[in-house]
Structures are given as structure tokens and as C-alpha cells.
Design an enzyme around this catalytic site. Structure first.
Site, PDB file in Angstrom:
ATOM      1  N   GLU A  18      38.609  51.312  38.458  1.00 25.87           N
ATOM      2  CA  GLU A  18      38.124  50.294  39.387  1.00 25.87           C
ATOM      3  C   GLU A  18      36.627  50.037  39.196  1.00 25.87           C
ATOM      4  O   GLU A  18      35.827  50.970  39.093  1.00 25.87           O
ATOM      5  CB  GLU A  18      38.397  50.766  40.810  1.00 25.87           C
ATOM      6  N   LYS A  34      42.189  42.827  44.389  1.00 25.49           N
ATOM      7  CA  LYS A  34      42.531  43.924  45.298  1.00 25.49           C
ATOM      8  C   LYS A  34      42.907  43.343  46.658  1.00 25.49           C
ATOM      9  O   LYS A  34      42.193  42.511  47.221  1.00 25.49           O
ATOM     10  CB  LYS A  34      41.339  44.871  45.429  1.00 25.49           C
ATOM     11  N   CYS A  81      43.228  50.627  43.538  1.00 28.41           N
ATOM     12  CA  CYS A  81      42.871  51.734  44.435  1.00 28.41           C
ATOM     13  C   CYS A  81      43.616  51.693  45.771  1.00 28.41           C
ATOM     14  O   CYS A  81      44.758  52.094  45.860  1.00 28.41           O
ATOM     15  CB  CYS A  81      41.359  51.772  44.633  1.00 28.41           C
TER      16      CYS A  81
END
Length: 544
Positions: free
Chosen positions: A51, A118, A155
Site C-alpha cells: 500500500e 481503497k 489494506c
């Protein structure tokens, strides 16, 4: 249409690397080197990075600078132009339509082909992503290689049900998850439990890539892994080290098989110790210090910090200073010397008597008629702080402080004295854990004298002083502190659990009273879920 149900075997590489926040050029070079090695040496068809690899994680308010975001975009174009013959998935901040996204950028055949945003933005503990990013609102499923569809998540997306569920619904055969997941005690087990939960819900295997390295208070352990659809770990990277980890995939797309190395699962004390070593090494090196200096008292805390520093940097970059007063026991001086010699560090003995005498003389008129008390004890600690900072300035060696979380919690530390320094390795380590880590390190090589581990702890600022003159026994104190700080239990709940009321009320009073000290402490390595500072943000002035 060809039938791709049976997958042609191929190799994916998990790029577990140590990036530096803000070093876009350096991070870009590291990413391109990894792409080249994965493609040309490891014969990989896919490589996945962590990330925000381009910017480093966490970039914090650098993300508010338009020029920084523009530089990240230029870096992505450069990386993409080096991606011929391989699919590269790279984490980066990406601006679109006046909004900023935490993104996974998919590159194929020398160009950017897709950008996954994300979807779940954490805003708790050390995470503050809603300050910077907009949340993605759709699932990203790409054809990773012919016949294999991959859901790309970032994540926190793996900690939420909807992104993985959405990817499965949209035809994904596998989940690839890019992470910058910092370590704390118990974190690895939390990750494993979470990944298994997602697999149980969606029935898809997960490739989990995590970055490694220290960044200010955070340490990223790596421990990248692959978990198959049966919830078994097929591949696991070594913890606390950079690695390009090959993963070989084969079989039916609905019954994927993974093969590769499975690194050992480390026991807890080793996890914590290795994290401390990595955190110290990266903080010193990334901030370009030539080495470190610390006060070596003959006690357990400074003994542990010294050996951590040597394991992190090597003995030639570590200097230890014993600064005895008239209250320092002979065995403290002897034990400090023995450890310094065992570790091969530069060692000095500088008595503080002349300094404290000078302060006594300077202050005698102001202090006339007053009894000696903690003021004089603090002068001793501050004299030592001045000596260490002078050495730091002269030699460009950063001062490591040696206080632990138990002391920081209850204010058993001196501002501008033993709290003076650049970095606090034990800031989030309770005293009882300090003893465990010292004993663990001695199983590798016996460098901490046994007497240091077994004798009663003392600040040695007054005659015959021991810590338990004013504090509960550390095993009791640490349990109270853990319940109050990490578990958020009330005074009444802790007392009801069987602790002495006077111990509990005095401990909580001290914790609340000493927030002002903790605000002035140097940064230290996060090791628990409620580290002072980024995790636990309490007001200095409040009516509790």
C-alpha cells in the site's frame, strides 16, 4: 471462447519492501529494480507491491501538497514504462476528479491499465485516512493472467466484509490485498483471523502483501502471506526483512494451488524484540544519524536498550555513558561496565557530582530553608541529560532514552532528564515485558548480567531507593495500567477485578496527571494497541 478453467501455471512475486516516506525517487527506483528482478531473474508474470509504496506509508500531510501528488503520478508513469512483460500492482496516492484516493495501480505491457480505489478508510488508532482520502465506491476485478480474475483490495478492505464479497460477486477467483499494516503485540493473529473470516465468507484465496520497515513510531513487520481457499497458509514471507517472495500458482481457477516457502511463525517475545531492533535501525538510518548514545545505569532498562541498539546498528555506532552519583551502587557501575565490554561499545564514565554540586551552590539562596526532596533528585537526572545531549551534538549521535511504558504512564521519569533524547525504544513496553525481553535476548548470547535482571529496580537518586517505595509491584502495576489504558476499564471495574483500591486510585491519578510529560517525550516504537501519542490522545487539562 477458450476454456481457461484450468490455469496455466505461473509465478507471482510478493514484493515485501522497506520504503521511505517522501522519497519518491528512491521508492520508484526500488520498485523498478524489483520489477526487473521478478521478471528477468525469478521468471514471474505478476509482482505485487504494498500500500502507498510510491509515497511511503504513512505520508500524512504530505498528501495535502499538490506537488507531492503530481510527483507520485509522474513516478507511476515511469514505473509503468518499465513494466513490459509483467503485470505490476503498485500502491500509490492517485488524484481523480478533484478527489484523492488510496489506490492500487495495475500496470501491464508498459502502461497503466486500471486503478483500484481503497473502499474502507480506517480512522482509528494510528490511522487517519479520512483526513486525506475519498473512499472508492466500486469493486475492482481484473484479469490477472488469461483465465484468472483477481479482486484488488487495499489494506482495510480486507477487514470489511463488503469489498471482498463484492469482488466474489463480480467474478473474482482470488483476492489480492495490498497492505501497510503496522505491528503491535497480537497483530499477526488478528490478521490471520480476519483473512480466514473473509475466506469463509467468500470462498476465495487471499494473497496478502505487507510492507516492512520502521517509520517514526510505527514498525511494519512484513509477514506477507498466501492463504488458500481452505484457510491454510501456503506461503509466508520472513518477518522484519525485505524479500521478493515467489508464489507459484497452478490448478483449476476454483481450486487454486499455491506453492512456495513458509517462513517460521515467531513466538511473541522474538516478534517484539525484532520489531524494536528494526524500529531503532530505521529511525537512526532514515534520519541520517551516525550512531546513538545512551546513559547506561546498570539497570534493566538501559541494559536492554543498549543491546537493542547494538543489534540494530553494530557496536561501532553505539556509545554508552555511565554517569554515577554518590547514590550509585558499586554493583551498578560494575554491571554497566561488564555489559559495555561484552557488547564491544565505546564506553565512558562521567561522574555527575561536580554538576550537581554546582547546581546546589547556584540555587542555595533560592532554596534556603527548604528540605531536600524530589527537586534534587531531578537535578541529578537533568545533569545526565545535559551530558548526553552535549555528546549528541558533538558527535551527531542521537540520544536513545531508556524509559519504559510503566514509568511513562505514571510519570516516574524526569522532564529534561532521563526523558531527554531523540527516540524512546521502550516507550510502549511495560516493565514486566522489559524483563522478559532481557531474558529472551540472553538466550541468544549472554550479554546482560543476570544480576541486572534479578535485582530490585531503582532510580538510585536517593539513599537505598527502590521503585517499590512509591509504586506497586510491577506485575500488579502493569496489570492495572493495561486494564486502564488498553482495555479502557474504569476504576470501579479494576477494583472489582480484585486489585487493592489504593493501588488502583493512585495509579489512575498518576496516569491522568502526567499527560503533560508524555506530550514532551520523544517518539517511541508502537508495540501495543494503545501506544501513548497517536493511539491514545488524551487532553492535558481535564476534570477526570
Amino acid at each position: 471462447m477458450p476454456d481457461y478453467t484450468r490455469l496455466n501455471p505461473f509465478r507471482l512475486v510478493m514484493a515485501q519492501l522497506n520504503f521511505l516516506v517522501g522519497d519518491i525517487d528512491g521508492n520508484t527506483s526500488k520498485i523498478i529494480s524489483a520489477i526487473t528482478e521478478a521478471r528477468d531473474t525469478l521468471d514471474a508474470r505478476v509482482i505485487v507491491f504494498s500500500e502507498l509504496a510510491v509515497s511511503g506509508y504513512p505520508p500524512e500531510d504530505l498528501l495535502h501538497r499538490p506537488a507531492f501528488i503530481d510527483s507520485c503520478r509522474s513516478a507511476l508513469d515511469t514505473i509503468a514504462s518499465n513494466s513490459h512483460g509483467i503485470t505490476a500492482i503498485v500502491g500509490a496516492p492517485v488524484a481523480k476528479g478533484g478527489r484523492l484516493f488510496n489506490a492500487a495501480v495495475i500496470m501491464q505491457d508498459g502502461a497503466i491499465r486500471h486503478i483500484a480505489h481503497k473502499q474502507c478508510l480506517p480512522n482509528y488508532g494510528v490511522f487517519d485516512e479520512q483526513r486525506y482520502f475519498s473512499a472508492g465506491n466500486k469493486t475492482s476485478v481484473i484479469e490477472l493472467v488469461p483465465g484468472l480474475m483477481a479482486g484488488i483490495t487495499v489494506c482495510e478492505d480486507i477487514w470489511c466484509e463488503s469489498p471482498v464479497h463484492g469482488a466474489a460477486k463480480d467474478g473474482a477467483d482470488i483476492i489480492i490485498n495490498l497492505n501497510a499494516s503496522p505491528f503491535h503485540r497480537g497483530k499477526y493473529r488478528q490478521r490471520i483471523d480476519t483473512i480466514r473470516k473473509r475466506i469463509d465468507e467468500a470462498g476465495l484465496p487471499v494473497v496478502y502483501i505487507n510492507q516492512v520497515g520502521g517509520q517514526d513510531e510505527l514498525v511494519f513487520d512484513g509477514t506477507s502471506l498466501v492463504m488458500d481457499a481452505h484457510e491454510s497458509i501456503s506461503v509466508r514471507a520472513v518477518s522484519y526483512a525485505e524479500a521478493l517472495v515467489p508464489v507459484d500458482l497452478s490448478g483449476d481457477v476454483r481450486q487454486l494451488r499455491f506453492s512456495g516457502e513458509v517462513a517460521p511463525d515467531l513466538e511473541e517475545d522474538r516478534q517484539i524484540y525484532d520489531a524494536l531492533v528494526l524500529g531503532v535501525r530505521d529511525y537512526v538510518d532514515k534520519n541520517r544519524f551516525s550512531g546513538v548514545v545512551l546513559g547506561l545505569s546498570g539497570g534493566i532498562d538501559s541494559a536492554l536498550v543498549l543491546v537493542i541498539a547494538v543489534d540494530a546498528l553494530g557496536p561501532e555506532r553505539v556509545s554508552a555513558v555511565m554517569m554515577p552519583s554518590k547514590y550509585t551502587a558499586d554493583i551498578s557501575i560494575e554491571d554497566a561496565r561488564r555489559e559495555a565490554e561484552a557488547l564491544g561499545v565505546e564506553y565512558h564514565v562521567i561522574p555527575i557530582g561536580p554538576a550537581t554540586s554546582a547546581f546546589d551552590e547556584m540555587l542555595k539562596e533560592v532554596f534556603a530553608g527548604s528540605d531536600r526532596d524530589v527537586t534534587e533528585e531531578n537535578i541529578q537526572a537533568r545533569s545526565r541529560g545535559v551530558i548526553l545531549m552535549a555528546i549528541s551534538n558533538k558527535q551527531n549521535r542521537m540520544v536513545l532514552t531508556t524509559g519504559n511504558k510503566s514509568e511513562m504512564a505514571v510519570g516516574y521519569a524526569t522532564l529534561y532528564g532521563d526523558m531527554a533524547g531523540g527516540f524512546a525504544p521502550l516507550k510502549d513496553i511495560y516493565k514486566t515485558r522489559v524483563y522478559r525481553l532481557a531474558s529472551y535476548r540472553n538466550t541468544i548470547s549472554s550479554v546482560i548480567p543476570e544480576r541486572v535482571i534479578t535485582r530490585a529496580p531503582s532510580a538510585e537518586l536517593a539513599p537505598d531507593q527502590v521503585d517499590q517505595d512509591t509504586l506497586p509491584p510491577y506485575d500488579v502495576l502493569d496489570d492495572i495500567l493495561h486494564r486502564y489504558i488498553e482495555e479502557n476499564e474504569s476504576v470501579d471495574e479494576i477494583i472489582a477485578a480484585g486489585f487493592r483500591e489504593d493501588y488502583v486510585r493512585d495509579t489512575v491519578r498518576r496516569v491522568n496527571l502526567n499527560e503533560y510529560k508524555r506530550r514532551q517525550a520523544p517518539p517511541g516504537i508502537k508495540m501495543t494497541e494503545k501506544a501513548f501519542g497517536r493511539d491514545r490522545r488524551y487532553p492535558i487539562t481535564f476534570g477526570g
